[in-house]
Design a protein around this motif. Sequence first.
Motif, mmCIF file in Angstrom:
data_model
loop_
_atom_site.group_PDB
_atom_site.id
_atom_site.type_symbol
_atom_site.label_atom_id
_atom_site.label_comp_id
_atom_site.label_asym_id
_atom_site.label_seq_id
_atom_site.Cartn_x
_atom_site.Cartn_y
_atom_site.Cartn_z
ATOM 1 N N GLN A 37 0.797 -1.222 0.000
ATOM 2 C CA GLN A 37 0.000 0.000 0.000
ATOM 3 C C GLN A 37 0.834 1.278 0.000
ATOM 4 N N VAL A 38 2.078 1.196 0.448
ATOM 5 C CA VAL A 38 2.890 2.405 0.560
ATOM 6 C C VAL A 38 4.123 2.356 -0.350
ATOM 7 N N ALA A 39 4.937 1.302 -0.180
ATOM 8 C CA ALA A 39 6.222 1.270 -0.887
ATOM 9 C C ALA A 39 6.036 1.153 -2.398
ATOM 10 N N LEU A 40 5.216 0.175 -2.861
ATOM 11 C CA LEU A 40 5.046 -0.007 -4.301
ATOM 12 C C LEU A 40 4.407 1.196 -4.986
ATOM 13 N N PRO A 41 3.311 1.780 -4.444
ATOM 14 C CA PRO A 41 2.773 2.988 -5.093
ATOM 15 C C PRO A 41 3.785 4.128 -5.144
ATOM 16 N N TRP A 42 4.591 4.282 -4.112
ATOM 17 C CA TRP A 42 5.610 5.347 -4.120
ATOM 18 C C TRP A 42 6.629 5.111 -5.223
ATOM 19 N N ILE A 43 7.062 3.839 -5.394
ATOM 20 C CA ILE A 43 8.027 3.520 -6.450
ATOM 21 C C ILE A 43 7.394 3.725 -7.828
ATOM 22 N N GLU A 44 6.115 3.336 -8.001
ATOM 23 C CA GLU A 44 5.449 3.498 -9.288
ATOM 24 C C GLU A 44 5.300 4.963 -9.667
ATOM 25 N N GLN A 45 5.004 5.797 -8.687
ATOM 26 C CA GLN A 45 4.840 7.218 -8.987
ATOM 27 C C GLN A 45 6.134 7.861 -9.460
ATOM 28 N N ARG A 46 7.246 7.408 -8.959
ATOM 29 C CA ARG A 46 8.510 8.064 -9.275
ATOM 30 C C ARG A 46 9.276 7.402 -10.412
ATOM 31 N N THR A 47 8.924 6.185 -10.770
ATOM 32 C CA THR A 47 9.628 5.494 -11.850
ATOM 33 C C THR A 47 8.755 5.237 -13.070
ATOM 34 N N GLY A 48 7.439 5.281 -12.913
ATOM 35 C CA GLY A 48 6.556 4.983 -14.028
ATOM 36 C C GLY A 48 6.391 3.502 -14.306
ATOM 37 N N GLN B 192 3.553 2.843 11.057
ATOM 38 C CA GLN B 192 2.637 2.997 9.925
ATOM 39 C C GLN B 192 2.779 4.395 9.304
ATOM 40 N N GLY B 193 4.009 4.837 9.195
ATOM 41 C CA GLY B 193 4.284 6.146 8.616
ATOM 42 C C GLY B 193 5.621 6.669 9.113
ATOM 43 N N LEU B 194 5.850 7.935 8.881
ATOM 44 C CA LEU B 194 7.112 8.542 9.266
ATOM 45 C C LEU B 194 6.990 9.147 10.656
ATOM 46 N N ASP B 195 7.373 8.405 11.668
ATOM 47 C CA ASP B 195 7.452 8.905 13.034
ATOM 48 C C ASP B 195 8.853 9.473 13.225
ATOM 49 N N LEU B 196 8.969 10.793 13.074
ATOM 50 C CA LEU B 196 10.284 11.423 13.062
ATOM 51 C C LEU B 196 11.025 11.198 14.367
ATOM 52 N N GLY B 197 10.328 11.215 15.480
ATOM 53 C CA GLY B 197 10.980 11.000 16.771
ATOM 54 C C GLY B 197 11.578 9.608 16.882
ATOM 55 N N LEU B 198 10.818 8.593 16.480
ATOM 56 C CA LEU B 198 11.326 7.220 16.549
ATOM 57 C C LEU B 198 12.492 7.024 15.584
ATOM 58 N N LEU B 199 12.397 7.599 14.385
ATOM 59 C CA LEU B 199 13.490 7.473 13.407
ATOM 60 C C LEU B 199 14.772 8.108 13.934
ATOM 61 N N LEU B 200 14.652 9.287 14.541
ATOM 62 C CA LEU B 200 15.837 9.958 15.077
ATOM 63 C C LEU B 200 16.436 9.172 16.236
ATOM 64 N N MET B 201 15.585 8.584 17.082
ATOM 65 C CA MET B 201 16.124 7.808 18.202
ATOM 66 C C MET B 201 16.825 6.535 17.717
ATOM 67 N N LEU C 88 13.620 0.767 8.662
ATOM 68 C CA LEU C 88 12.485 0.102 8.022
ATOM 69 C C LEU C 88 11.496 -0.421 9.064
ATOM 70 N N ALA C 89 12.005 -1.035 10.127
ATOM 71 C CA ALA C 89 11.122 -1.528 11.183
ATOM 72 C C ALA C 89 10.386 -0.381 11.869
ATOM 73 N N ALA C 90 11.056 0.760 12.037
ATOM 74 C CA ALA C 90 10.400 1.912 12.674
ATOM 75 C C ALA C 90 9.288 2.468 11.794
ATOM 76 N N VAL C 91 9.521 2.513 10.469
ATOM 77 C CA VAL C 91 8.487 3.031 9.559
ATOM 78 C C VAL C 91 7.266 2.129 9.570
ATOM 79 N N VAL C 92 7.481 0.801 9.509
ATOM 80 C CA VAL C 92 6.352 -0.128 9.498
ATOM 81 C C VAL C 92 5.639 -0.125 10.840
ATOM 82 N N GLN C 93 6.401 -0.073 11.933
ATOM 83 C CA GLN C 93 5.786 -0.085 13.257
ATOM 84 C C GLN C 93 4.912 1.141 13.480
#
Length: 387
Positions: free
Chosen positions: A110-121, A277-286, A270-275
Amino acid sequence: MSALTPELEIARFLRQLKWIAVILAAGWVVWALAPILTPFVLAALLGWLGDPLVDRLERRGRSRNTAVVLVFILMLLLLVLLLLVLVPLLERQVRTLVSSLPAYRDWFVQVALPWIEQRTGLELMVWLDPERLFTWVREHWQQAGGAAATLFGYLSRSGFAMVAWVANIVLLPILTFYFLRDWDLLVERVASLVPRDHVDTVARLARESNDVLGAFLRGQFLVMIALGVIYAAGLSLVGLKLGMLIGLVAGLISFIPYLGTATGVVLGLLAAVVQAQGLDLGLLLMVAGVFVAGQMLEGYVLTPRIVGDRIGLHPMAVIFAIMAGGQLFGFLGMLLALPVAAVANVLLRFAHERYRQSDLYTGEQVRIVLDTTPSAPPVPPTEQERQ
């Protein structure tokens, strides 16, 4: 210095050619026997690591066999303790990973493949349709049959490889016991084969190689354990569900410079993004902060204090040695890459020392250097000296 006669030059060249042939033949034998040599090499490393403790127990009055049995039991107890600690932790982490697989699948679709399709065609989502996959297989059934045959052949070879791994695991403690018991005897037999004119030089190189290998193997093993604990504890404290598993994996492969950290960062983010369900900037920075702190501790505290600078291997040399060993001899080559590189570094330092003392470096003609510094004027004699 008198020049060598043509006969002596030819004889020296033939001797060098003979040793080159012996080295190439030995390398071919190691390459051919790599699958069965792995437990012997591991057992030899364990025997070498345990021999100092065996010798210490012998100096305290115990027999060789008793000392070997005590050290062997100690090794087994450490292994059992490690398994008792790690297996429950890893089991919980694996259960968490299995329960999280649907979330990873949904995020990928639902997230990774649509993002790749939008940017690569590229149209990637259509390949997830089962009917399209069956249609493609029917249209390419011949190629699919060949791929299936290749896959089954690979699986059968993998089955035999698994049986070989089980046999190697069973053989490892047996071989380790014999290496511990007979280590001093093996060293004496090898030393007796050294030409008498080169005993002092070989003994010096052996001592330096032993120091380098001891500093590396024991130190790097402690650094790997420390980094695994730091990463696992840090990622668990910041709230990452798979932090224990990712931290241990990153610590165990940290013997390759930067690979452990890079792998841990990618898996952790990758585990932080999936956990989240989006970009949790605080968790990514930690998560990123845990690996930055681990790298700083490794570079400024762990490696200087535990390993030291006696090895002298550049990180690029370490990476090249591991890749070259794996390419040439598989897992055995990766296992031997760093010890061989450390010993080769000792030999290169010795060769550099001999080169600096050779006529090729200093030149065969003796140069007379005149002292051109102005001398002090003569001191006139005193009155008493003139009398």
